[in-house]
Design an enzyme around this catalytic site. Structure first.
Site: not given
Length: 580
Positions: A313-315
């Protein structure tokens, strides 16, 4: 008959009361200690680039502004014969001016119209500046929008009709309550969005049953208890972003992606990252990649399986891409049966408004904020708030400072304010190497764990989810993932943004998503031929996972948290999620 032409003098009791209100306000400010604001995290807005203005354009802009100003005064002085104010659809929907007083009372209607007129001309002037490249112009747009939002008359007690009415109605109590809210935020160095006492991890959020079965200095590995008699043979490990708490995927039970995935018959593991402190000052990207590989190997060994499904998720999705490249280079690509990316970027050439915070001045400022090798998480929270200042800053200034309203309990906003600290040197490298220099997509430009990274070697089956209104990881930027991996990639565009676009349980019946099985070279081409499906994309994802392998095993032995070779350390949600 009394003389009604003279103003009514306040009674002695009224004068005493309002004197007390003002005195109490001063006392509150003294008790709180305004100098506590010096301890709050500081942030700056992006520097405005140098520019030139074409004289002819400036004269035309001045003439246009003068014309609109004259129309504004004519509407105020002689509304019966004046040309009506032509609102745009966006202005008509503006929540800041939804109270009827903004249109029904001439003075406040004038304030609203004058503000919208000036704001419109300021933003138009940005487009008429000469000597700006595309990046500089976008930075100036961002700074101008921030200024325009900050100067709204709804943000000031003297020009907000609701705040004035509330103060009169409550005899000043709303002003004291609002001041109390503001001083409390100054002391904690962070804007409050929700009732801070309403939620507690392990009590009414992050309650999916499970055990921490593995712990390192960087993360805890949570194994969740199965709720089905049989589970898919290939387990799932979720890597949430370390810039936030993992329980964004385990809010209340009806919103929990983790709980839903368990109910689908998956053996679910989640990494809970430790909030950085001085002991993690030496942590760099290599450590996060090593942690992801360690989690994968730990699960494989625990369950005696060759591979695991992965979610980033994301980074943590950006890091998962690097992890897959490292595994491919080592000849261990089969350890990941699949990879799913939630709003994750690998190509930062169009990474959105966060790029405004990665010039040399901003990077130097961020570096100066580090204490004992880590960056206070309140800085990142303030930065993300700036990206949606109207909704995440000024809305709360108006409601909770000016009107003195109580905070509404909201699990998502509680999570949003539950900040984590970041290893300073790694965060600086992340912003420089990825956001500023976009090195991840240049084969061999970056090395992790001694391995030059080359995303084009990744052949792992991949599911990529993007949010249509995502302001943190724009859909156009997430789409670029499809150009860098060599394996099969399924792209799904979900309605809403960075959080609601992901956390969208099927039972809610909200939003929609788009799929397209045909080849597409751009997001625009993908959308033009896409099929829209109402509701959550989660069922589409689990169908994709099962298509990769639907063998099942009994949910017993090591499939039960703490019953295999790894003993339970502590109940979920663990200790790291509570560390500050």
């Amino acid at each position: 008959m009394p003389d009604t032409t003279q103003p009514t003098l306040p009674s002695l009791a009224d004068m005493q009361h309002w004197t007390w209100v003002l005195g109490r306000a001063q006392q509150m400010m003294l008790e709180a200690g305004i100098d506590a604001a010096q301890a709050a995290p500081k942030i700056t807005t992006p520097a405005i680039p140098a520019m030139t203005i074409d004289p002819a354009q400036m004269m035309q802009a001045s003439a246009d502004f003068w014309t609109d100003t004259m129309k504004l005064w004519q509407r105020f002085l002689d509304p019966a014969t004046a040309e009506p104010f032509n609102e745009t659809p966006e202005q008509a929907r503006d929540k800041r001016f939804k109270a009827p007083e903004w249109r029904e009372q001439p003075v406040f209607d004038f304030l609203r119209q004058s503000y919208l007129t000036i704001a419109d001309h300021l933003l138009k002037n940005v487009e008429q500046m000469d000597g700006l490249d595309a990046g500089q112009r976008e930075k100036l747009r961002f700074a101008t929008r921030g200024f325009v939002d900050a100067m709204s008359p709804s943000n000031f007690a003297a020009t907000n009709p609701q705040a004035i009415a509330k103060a009169i109605e409550t005899r000043g109590e709303s002003l004291l309550k609002g001041l109390q809210n503001m001083l409390a935020d100054i002391q904690r160095g962070q804007l409050t969005h929700t009732d801070t006492e309403a939620f507690e991890v392990g009590r009414n959020i992050a309650t999916t049953p499970g055990k921490v079965v593995h712990r390192t200095r960087l993360y805890e590995l949570i194994h969740y208890a199965p709720t089905t008699e049989r589970v898919l043979a290939t387990p799932l490990v979720i890597f949430p972003p370390w810039i936030n708490r993992f329980y964004i995927l385990d809010l209340t039970p009806e919103k929990s992606f983790i709980g839903w995935a368990v109910a689908q018959g998956l053996s679910v593991f989640v990494v809970s990252w430790k909030s950085a402190d001085a002991t993690l000052a030496d942590v760099k990207w290599d450590d996060y990649v090593a942690a992801q590989i360690d989690a994968i190997d730990t699960i494989r060994d625990l369950l005696d399986v060759p591979s695991v499904h992965t979610i980033g998720y994301c980074v943590a999705g950006t890091t998962l891409a690097a992890t897959l490249a490292v595994l491919a280079a080592r000849g261990e690509a089969e350890k990941a049966a699949s990879a799913t990316f939630f709003t994750a970027q690998v190509d930062f050439s169009g990474a959105g408004e966060l790029q405004h915070f990665v010039d040399d001045e901003q990077l130097g400022f961020i570096k100066s904020l580090a204490t004992d090798g880590y960056l206070d998480g309140r800085y990142m929270a303030a930065t993300f708030n700036l990206l949606r200042g109207r909704d995440l800053i000024w809305n709360y200034v108006s409601n909770n400072y000016l009107l003195g309203q109580d905070y509404t309990p909201f699990d998502l906003l509680h999570w949003n304010g539950d900040v984590t600290n970041l290893p300073a040197s790694w965060h600086q490298s992340y912003l420089t190497d990825l956001y500023r220099d976009n090195r991840l997509v240049v084969p061999g430009s970056l090395s992790v764990l001694g391995v030059p990274l080359d995303l084009t070697t990744v052949k792992t089956p991949t599911y990529v989810q993007a949010g249509r209104e995502d302001h943190i990881a724009p859909a156009e930027s997430v789409w670029k993932v499809t150009h860098h991996f060599a394996g099969p990639v399924k792209f799904v565009l979900a309605g809403s943004g960075h959080i609601a676009g992901v956390v969208n349980p099927p039972a809610a019946g909200k939003y929609q998503y788009w799929t397209n099985d045909a080849a597409a070279e751009s997001l625009t081409e993908f959308v033009s031929g896409a099929k829209e499906t109402k509701g959550s994309w989660w069922p589409d994802w689990i169908e994709w996972v099962r298509a990769l392998g639907d063998d099942t095993v009994k949910a017993k032995g090591a499939r039960l948290p703490g019953k295999g070779k790894l003993a339970a350390i502590v109940d979920a949600p663990g200790d790291y999620v509570r560390a500050r």
